[in-house]
Write a protein that holds these residues in place. Structure first.
Motif, PDB file in Angstrom:
ATOM      1  N   TYR A   6      12.952  57.792  24.427  1.00  0.00           N
ATOM      2  CA  TYR A   6      12.090  58.959  24.249  1.00  0.00           C
ATOM      3  C   TYR A   6      12.003  59.853  25.477  1.00  0.00           C
ATOM      4  O   TYR A   6      11.678  61.026  25.369  1.00  0.00           O
ATOM      5  N   GLU A   7      12.307  59.326  26.665  1.00  0.00           N
ATOM      6  CA  GLU A   7      12.396  60.206  27.836  1.00  0.00           C
ATOM      7  C   GLU A   7      13.426  61.282  27.545  1.00  0.00           C
ATOM      8  O   GLU A   7      13.220  62.454  27.799  1.00  0.00           O
ATOM      9  N   LYS A   8      14.549  60.853  26.979  1.00  0.00           N
ATOM     10  CA  LYS A   8      15.643  61.775  26.673  1.00  0.00           C
ATOM     11  C   LYS A   8      15.256  62.715  25.541  1.00  0.00           C
ATOM     12  O   LYS A   8      15.333  63.929  25.654  1.00  0.00           O
ATOM     13  N   LYS A   9      14.804  62.122  24.435  1.00  0.00           N
ATOM     14  CA  LYS A   9      14.516  62.918  23.239  1.00  0.00           C
ATOM     15  C   LYS A   9      13.441  63.969  23.512  1.00  0.00           C
ATOM     16  O   LYS A   9      13.510  65.080  23.013  1.00  0.00           O
ATOM     17  N   LEU A  10      12.407  63.589  24.266  1.00  0.00           N
ATOM     18  CA  LEU A  10      11.275  64.492  24.458  1.00  0.00           C
ATOM     19  C   LEU A  10      11.370  65.293  25.760  1.00  0.00           C
ATOM     20  O   LEU A  10      10.532  66.138  26.038  1.00  0.00           O
TER      21      LEU A  10
END
Ligand code: GDD
Ligand code: MG
Length: 356
Positions: A68-72
Motif C-alpha cells: 500500500y505504500e506503493k499503491k497509495l
C-alpha cells in the motif's frame, strides 16, 4: 501532515479470525480494516502514517505496508514496542516520527473503528478552537464499554470537554470517545515512555486544563473489534455505500439479491440463491446454487455449498460450509474451517477447526 494508528492490541475479541491475521488486517467490506483509515487519512492530506505495533507482527503486516505504500504513494512506517505501551506510550515512542519542523498537529486513530472519517472537518474544528487536542465523539445507547466524554455544552455539536471517564462504572453521559484524535505536538510532552493509557491518564488531565475539545462525529460509527459489533458496523457501512457509492453494491435482481450486498467481481454466485440484505462476499468465493445468505461476511476464497444458509455470521478465509448446513447467530469461522456436508447447525459458535 502525519498520523499514528494504534495497531497493537491482540484482537482477542475477534478470535478465531485473529489467530490467522492481525486484527488491523482483518477484512471489513472486502478491505483490510486499516486500509479504510489509511485511505481516509490520505484524502485529508496526510502523507506519512506510523503504525504503532507491539508484538512481533507476521510477515503479512510487512507485505501489506509494502503493497500500500506503493499503491497509495504514502510513507507508511512501523514503530515497534518491545513491550505493550498501552494507548499513550506508543506516542512517546514514536515522538521523533510525529513531530515535524512545521509543528503541525497529527492524527491518532484506534485501528478498529469504522465511520465516515470527516477528517477535513476535524482539521477545521481544531484550527478554530486553537487548544491542544481535539477528539471525535459519538452518541451510543450503552456507553459503559467506552470512554465517556462529558461536554461543557451538552446538546451542542462542538464544545470544550469538561471531563473524560474511561469505561465508567456509573452513567456519566452518552457521548463516547470515537477513537479519532488530532493532537498538537505539545501533548507529547505530557506522555512518559512507559505503559500508559491516553484515556485514563492523558485526556482527563488535558480536560482538567481546559485544553480538550470534542466534536460530534456526523454519520455512522462503530467499534468493530467484536463479532456482533463487526456485523452491526457492516450493516451501517453498506447503508452508507447505498447513499454515497451505490455503484459498489450489487444491483437488486428481483428474487435473488435483496437490500445492500457487495460481492467481489471474482466471486461466483450460483443459481436460485437468495442473497441479502447486508452481505459481503469476498474475492474468489464460490456460492453454490440454492444458498441463502443474510447479515454475513464470506471472506476471500471461501465456498458455501448447495442449500447451505449463513446468517448473522462471519465466514473466515478459505473456509467451506457444507451442503444443507446452517451457520447462524454470530458464529465465527476462522481460516480454513470445514463445516461438513450434513445438516450441521451452528449457532453462536466460534470455530477454528473442522466440524463433522
Ligand atoms: N501499539 C499499541 N500498544 N496499541 C495498542 C495497545 C498497546 O499496548 N493496546 C491497545 N492498542 C490499540 C488497539 O489495537 C486499538 O486500536 C486501540 O489501541 C484501542 O484499544 P482497544 O482494546 O480496542 O480499546 P477499547 O475498544 O476497549 O476502547 C478504546 O476505544 C473506544 C472506541 O472504540 C478507548 O479508546 C475508548 O475510550 C473508546 O471509546
Ligand atoms: Mg476497540
Amino acid at each position: 501532515m502525519k498520523a499514528l494508528i494504534l495497531v497493537g492490541g491482540f484482537g482477542t475479541r475477534l478470535r478465531p479470525l485473529t489467530f490467522s491475521i492481525p486484527k488491523p488486517l482483518v477484512d471489513f467490506g472486502n478491505k483490510p480494516m486499516i486500509l479504510h483509515q489509511i485511505e481516509a487519512l490520505k484524502a485529508a492530506g496526510v502523507t506519512e502514517v506510523v503504525l504503532a505495533i507491539n508484538h512481533q507482527q507476521p510477515e503479512v503486516m510487512l507485505n501489506f505496508v509494502k503493497e500500500y505504500e506503493k499503491k497509495l504513494e504514502m510513507k507508511i512506517t512501523f514503530s515497534q514496542e518491545t513491550e505493550p505501551l498501552g494507548t499513550a506510550g506508543p506516542l512517546a515512542l514514536a515522538r521523533d516520527k510525529l513531530i515535524d519542523e512545521s509543528g503541525k498537529p497529527f492524527f491518532v486513530l484506534n485501528s478498529d473503528v469504522i465511520c465516515e472519517y470527516p477528517l477535513l472537518e476535524m482539521i477545521e474544528f481544531h484550527k478554530n478552537h486553537a487548544a491542544e487536542a481535539s477528539i471525535m465523539v459519538t452518541k451510543v445507547d450503552d456507553s459503559s464499554k467506552y470512554g465517556v466524554v462529558v461536554m461543557e455544552e451538552e446538546g451542542k455539536e462542538e464544545s470544550r470537554v469538561e471531563s473524560f471517564v474511561e469505561k465508567p462504572k456509573h452513567f456519566v453521559g452518552d457521548k463516547i470517545n470515537a477513537g479519532i484524535y488530532l493532537l498538537n505536538p505539545s501533548v507529547l510532552d505530557m506522555i512518559e515512555l512507559r505503559r500508559t493509557s491516553i484515556e485514563k491518564e492523558i485526556f482527563p488531565k488535558i480536560a482538567s486544563e481546559k485544553k480538550l475539545y470534542a466534536m460530534v462525529l456526523p454519520g455512522f460509527w462503530m467499534d468493530i473489534g467484536q463479532p456482533k459489533d463487526y456485523l452491526t458496523g457492516q450493516r451501517m457501512y453498506l447503508r452508507y455505500l447505498r447513499k454515497n457509492a451505490p455503484e459498489e453494491l450489487l444491483a437488486s435482481s428481483g428474487d435473488h439479491v435483496i437490500g445492500n450486498v457487495i460481492a467481489d467481481e471474482t466471486a461466483v454466485i450460483g443459481e436460485r440463491c437468495l442473497i441479502g440484505p447486508d452481505v459481503v462476499i469476498g474475492p474468489g468465493c464460490v456460492i453454490e446454487s440454492g444458498v441463502r445468505l443474510f447479515g454475513c461476511t464470506v471472506m476471500r476464497g471461501s465456498r458455501i455449498k448447495e442449500h447451505a444458509c449463513v446468517s448473522d455470521s462471519i465466514v473466515g478465509w478459505d473456509s467451506t460450509v457444507g451442503s444443507w448446513a446452517r451457520v447462524a447467530n454470530i458464529t465465527v469461522l476462522g481460516k480454513d474451517v470445514r463445516v461438513a456436508d450434513a445438516e450441521v447447525y451452528s449457532s453462536g459458535a466460534s470455530i477454528q477447526e473442522q466440524i463433522i
